[in-house]
Design a protein around this motif. Structure first.
Motif, mmCIF file in Angstrom:
data_model
loop_
_atom_site.group_PDB
_atom_site.id
_atom_site.type_symbol
_atom_site.label_atom_id
_atom_site.label_comp_id
_atom_site.label_asym_id
_atom_site.label_seq_id
_atom_site.Cartn_x
_atom_site.Cartn_y
_atom_site.Cartn_z
ATOM 1 N N ILE A 1 0.894 -1.075 0.105
ATOM 2 C CA ILE A 1 0.013 0.039 0.203
ATOM 3 C C ILE A 1 0.798 1.316 0.250
ATOM 4 N N LEU A 2 2.007 1.197 1.050
ATOM 5 C CA LEU A 2 2.898 2.320 0.763
ATOM 6 C C LEU A 2 3.360 2.471 -0.351
ATOM 7 N N ALA B 1 2.356 1.473 -3.492
ATOM 8 C CA ALA B 1 1.148 1.950 -4.296
ATOM 9 C C ALA B 1 0.673 3.567 -4.056
ATOM 10 N N GLY B 2 0.642 3.914 -3.021
ATOM 11 C CA GLY B 2 0.353 5.225 -2.663
ATOM 12 C C GLY B 2 1.377 6.234 -2.600
ATOM 13 N N ILE C 1 4.572 8.883 1.895
ATOM 14 C CA ILE C 1 3.112 8.332 1.475
ATOM 15 C C ILE C 1 2.248 9.695 1.540
ATOM 16 N N GLU C 2 1.385 9.577 0.319
ATOM 17 C CA GLU C 2 0.674 10.616 0.409
ATOM 18 C C GLU C 2 -0.951 10.455 0.035
ATOM 19 N N ARG C 3 -1.021 9.179 -0.318
ATOM 20 C CA ARG C 3 -2.430 8.874 -0.749
ATOM 21 C C ARG C 3 -3.031 7.669 0.042
ATOM 22 N N ARG C 4 -4.125 7.138 0.155
ATOM 23 C CA ARG C 4 -4.869 6.094 0.726
ATOM 24 C C ARG C 4 -4.325 6.054 2.200
#
Lengths: 408, 447
Positions: free
Chosen positions: A14-15, A17-18, B271-274
């Motif tokens: 997730i890290l 991917a984001g 990180i900037e999303r989700r």
């Protein structure tokens, strides 16, 4: 400890991917649209699932099943929210024609394909199984991927109109796809011996009661959400609660959550007041829901015929390739026939016009819903096939275009 | 003109949901579940789905989230804190209350179904810990260190002495009295942070109450571990378990929390999303890690939240903002689940001893806090009401009570002592949030 490592790995994915880094790559290279999005999580799902390392297996898989149910319902809500009165009224005649053409031809071809597939896979299957299979194959064939930006951007008015039509058509057909698949699932179910039974009366009664329950939940949620436009926390709470409740209701009546979510979304969408807080939450959570569904698809899917025999691998790849080619040929043909009368105002040669070739990501979610109710393993195999078709159809939108550019 | 302004103000202040709407919604929700279950069983003879357990879990979770939120809103209409409504909802749908009334079939959630809610419950504990830790600012803590120490020490000493004497009078055992007195000195960080988050702009007084509660509870976990170790060493042969418990539950919990704060900071800087996914995965990972290596989830999450927020306030701002957005749902799950676990039968059976211990605890907290507040220059309102913030008991107190039976298995006194302690916590859990809400409301926001 293995579970902790798994969640750590999921966190890292997730890290990645984001992160800004992935975003930069995605903007620079169009191919990352094939590899990006939920595909990374699909690969992770295959890796950790029962057919991979087996980290999520048996008891652990049962523990995360509620998350899958909620994700399916959430997907239904996202699709259902497109049923806004303003949007429905704005659909032009040409688009209605296109939707009807695509729906009819896909359904007719699905009946033929279901008969053929049933003969190849399960020669002794009863009529009930064929009806179920028809519904599922129709859900795979109907509609297309609504995303058009990755295909290239042309900013003239006809091209923009084409992009809007592709998106609108995909949204409307997604609703049809869910409705057909869930009707087929609701009316035919497996008995204790594993045989598929066609029970339209019981299915319809269950469906009617499910709809009544959804209406009650929707009215209550709408009443609360109407006044929570600015209140993020309350909107999140009501949505989480409603999604859990709808998932549970769907399972109680033998459904999957996709239809209850769809009805809930439609009822909220058709309300007179726009719920901006909810719209923001839905648009914010959409990539997360898609990624989650792809992850579970990775855990669930099975390669049809197994991967041990090379001949069966070749046969399955050939089936997927032929279906992807069928999409490549038929979908533009249907589009050209349906939109012939508006050819001057809509750019049929714009990049967005290649959108209908790609299989809708919703197909994978519909098959995932089928897989939650099917114990024969057929759904898992169809899911594997659908993912192959999805990949091949996405690739087929790029490939001929590049050849054409090179020839020019 | 003046009339129109008044009307506008009235319109703005008008509550959005009337009590009738909330009551009807709550009634419909519970009715919906009952009808769904009944129809599923009797009218349509559908075959068992492959997902009955998962479906039941999501259904119950939906009922708990929506039902406890509606109950919280409903109870707020009569001036009580939403937490009380959430607890009451848990009591009414849980098995304990109906078993006490000899009608177990009436409960919406039975004992076996409660097991399926353990996952969401442990996730809620971790989320509460993260948010509570992030509410404590290092600069605030440093500037108020003397006041916090005075408030915590004042009430702990008095509660320990007074409750210890009363417990000795009833139980006639020094070791058991010490255990009861130590647990009686604890308060609830979960209730403090829930009431603090309920305020639109948390006041300095509310933050002071939270910081004191957290500091006091951390100290009491150590004290309780030492007490259990000493008692176990003198009465049983399982002393090594107490050592193990001390080492893991405190040093281990704090150490894991601090250690995890650095990778979290590193990750959040990139990180900037989700962010919702990141918060949820972090909480799930933490809950599983804590249960796997045997550290206390609340203390670990508290330390992680505190350390991460203070070493990188900017990088973690979005993370904690998302956690706070999810906090309302978390509170609904946590307090409704706490309500389902409340042991009313134990409370009814031991009401004399429970009432005596609770009254003395109440007096001890009131005296200790009032003296500390007066000597540290609190305002008149804060001096008068600060004690209200330390009455609630919940998570940590229950965890310590459960530890008695674990440390002394097959001992009759241990199980009866646990019952008494849980009954005391039940009473404080029910009246505590009301008193704390009154305290927060009585002290002006500028103080």
């Amino acid at each position: 400890m293995t579970s902790s490592i798994f969640w750590l790995a999921l966190g890292v994915v997730i890290l990645v991917a984001g992160s800004r880094w992935t975003e930069q790559i995605r903007r620079r290279f169009p191919i990352s649209n094939v590899l990006g999005g939920g595909w990374a999580l699909l690969t992770l799902g295959i890796a950790v699932g029962p057919r991979g390392a087996g980290v999520l297996d048996g008891e652990r898989l049962a523990q995360v099943q509620p998350i899958l149910l909620v994700l399916l319902t959430w997907s239904g809500v996202i699709v259902g929210l497109q049923c806004q009165a303003v949007l429905v009224r704005a659909i032009p005649h040409a688009l209605w024609r296109w939707i009807t053409f695509d729906l009819t031809i896909s359904l007719l071809l699905s009946v033929a394909a279901a008969g053929l597939l049933a003969r190849i896979w399960q020669p002794d299957s009863p009529a009930a199984a064929q009806i179920l299979l028809t519904g599922i194959i129709a859900a795979i064939a109907i509609g297309w991927n609504p995303e058009t930006r990755s295909l290239g951007i042309r900013s003239d008015a006809p091209a923009m109109r084409m992009a809007v039509m592709v998106q609108g058509g995909a949204g409307a057909l997604a609703i049809c796809s869910i409705a057909i698949a869930t009707l087929a699932l609701q009316c035919s179910h497996q008995n204790f011996t594993g045989a598929v039974i066609f029970a339209p009366y019981g299915g319809m009664v269950a469906l009617a009661m499910e709809c009544c329950a959804v209406i009650v939940v929707s009215l209550g949620a709408y009443g609360i959400l109407r006044d929570s436009r600015e209140d993020d926390a309350r909107t999140t709470l009501i949505m989480i609660g409603a999604l859990c409740l709808l998932s549970g209701i769907a399972v109680a009546f033998g459904g999957s959550g996709l239809l209850t979510g769809l009805l809930f979304g439609a009822m909220i969408g058709l309300g007179r007041r726009r719920l901006r807080g909810l719209e923001h939450l839905i648009s914010y959570s959409e990539p997360m829901v898609a990624s989650g569904c792809f992850f579970f698809a990775g855990i669930t899917l099975a390669f049809p015929g197994g991967t041990t025999k090379i001949s069966s691998v070749v046969i399955v790849c050939a089936i997927a390739l032929s279906l992807a080619i069928a999409r490549r040929v038929l979908k533009p043909l249907i589009m050209n026939i349906a939109l012939a009368s508006v050819r001057d105002s809509v750019a049929l040669d714009s990049p967005a016009a290649r959108g209908p070739i790609r299989q809708a990501p919703l197909t994978i979610i519909v098959l995932l819903a089928f897989a939650t109710q099917d114990s024969s393993g057929l759904a898992d195999q169809l899911l594997g096939l659908a993912i192959l078709i999805s990949l091949l159809s996405t690739l087929s939108t790029f490939w001929p275009q590049h050849i054409r550019s090179a020839t020019k | 003109m003046k009339l129109r302004t008044t009307n506008n103000q009235k319109h703005k202040e008008r509550p959005r949901f009337g009590a009738t709407f909330l009551a009807v919604a709550l009634f419909c929700l519970v009715g919906l579940i009952l009808i769904t279950r009944e129809l599923r069983k009797s009218i349509i003879d559908l075959p068992q789905s492959s997902l009955p357990a998962a479906g039941e879990t999501t259904l119950l979770l939906g009922v708990i989230i929506l039902g406890s939120w509606l109950s919280g809103r409903l109870i707020r209409r009569i001036g009580l804190p939403p937490i009380t409504g959430q607890l009451l909802f848990g009591v009414l749908v849980g098995p304990s209350f109906w078993t006490w009334l000899h009608r177990p079939e009436m409960s919406l959630i039975n004992a076996s179904q409660l097991v399926s809610l353990q996952g969401p419950e442990s996730l809620a504990v971790v989320m509460i810990g993260l948010v509570a830790g992030a509410e404590i600012d290092w600069l605030f803590l440093r500037s108020k260190l003397r006041v916090i120490t005075a408030l915590a020490a004042g009430q702990m000493i008095l509660v320990f002495i007074t409750v210890g004497f009363v417990a000795f009078a009833f139980l006639n055992s020094i070791s058991q009295s010490v255990i009861v007195a130590t647990i009686a000195a604890t308060s609830s960080s979960a209730v403090s942070v829930a009431l603090l988050r309920e305020m639109r702009h948390p006041t300095e007084f509310a933050r002071l109450l939270l910081a004191t509660t957290v500091a006091k509870d951390l100290f009491l976990v150590v004290a309780f571990s030492v007490t259990l170790f000493v008692i176990a060493a003198t009465t049983t042969t399982t002393a090594h378990q107490a050592w193990y418990w001390i080492a893991l539950h405190l040093a281990g919990s704090i150490g894991v929390g601090i250690a995890l704060a650095f990778p979290l900071r590193w990750a959040l800087a990139r990180i900037e999303r989700r962010m919702t996914a990141v918060v949820l995965v972090t909480a799930i990972f933490l809950a599983i890690l804590c249960s796997t290596i045997g550290v206390a989830p609340l203390i670990t999450a508290l330390t992680l939240g505190y350390t991460a927020r203070n070493i990188a306030p900017l990088a973690t701002a979005s993370f904690f903002a998302t956690a706070r957005r999810l906090f309302l749902a978390v509170c609904c799950v946590f307090f409704a689940a706490a309500g389902t676990h409340l042991n009313l039968a134990a409370l009814a059976a031991n009401w004399t001893v429970v009432l005596a211990i609770s009254a003395v605890r109440f007096a001890g907290i009131w005296t200790g806090v009032t003296i500390a507040a007066r000597t540290n220059g609190f305002s008149q309102a804060a001096t008068r009401w600060a004690w209200g913030g330390f009455i609630p008991q919940a998570g940590i107190s229950l965890a310590l009570a459960a530890q008695i039976a674990i440390e002394f298995p097959n001992q009759t006194w241990a199980s009866s002592l646990t019952t008494i302690v849980i009954a005391c916590i039940t009473l404080n859990e029910m009246i505590g949030p009301i008193l704390m809400r009154i305290a927060l409301g009585k002290v002006p926001s500028h103080e």
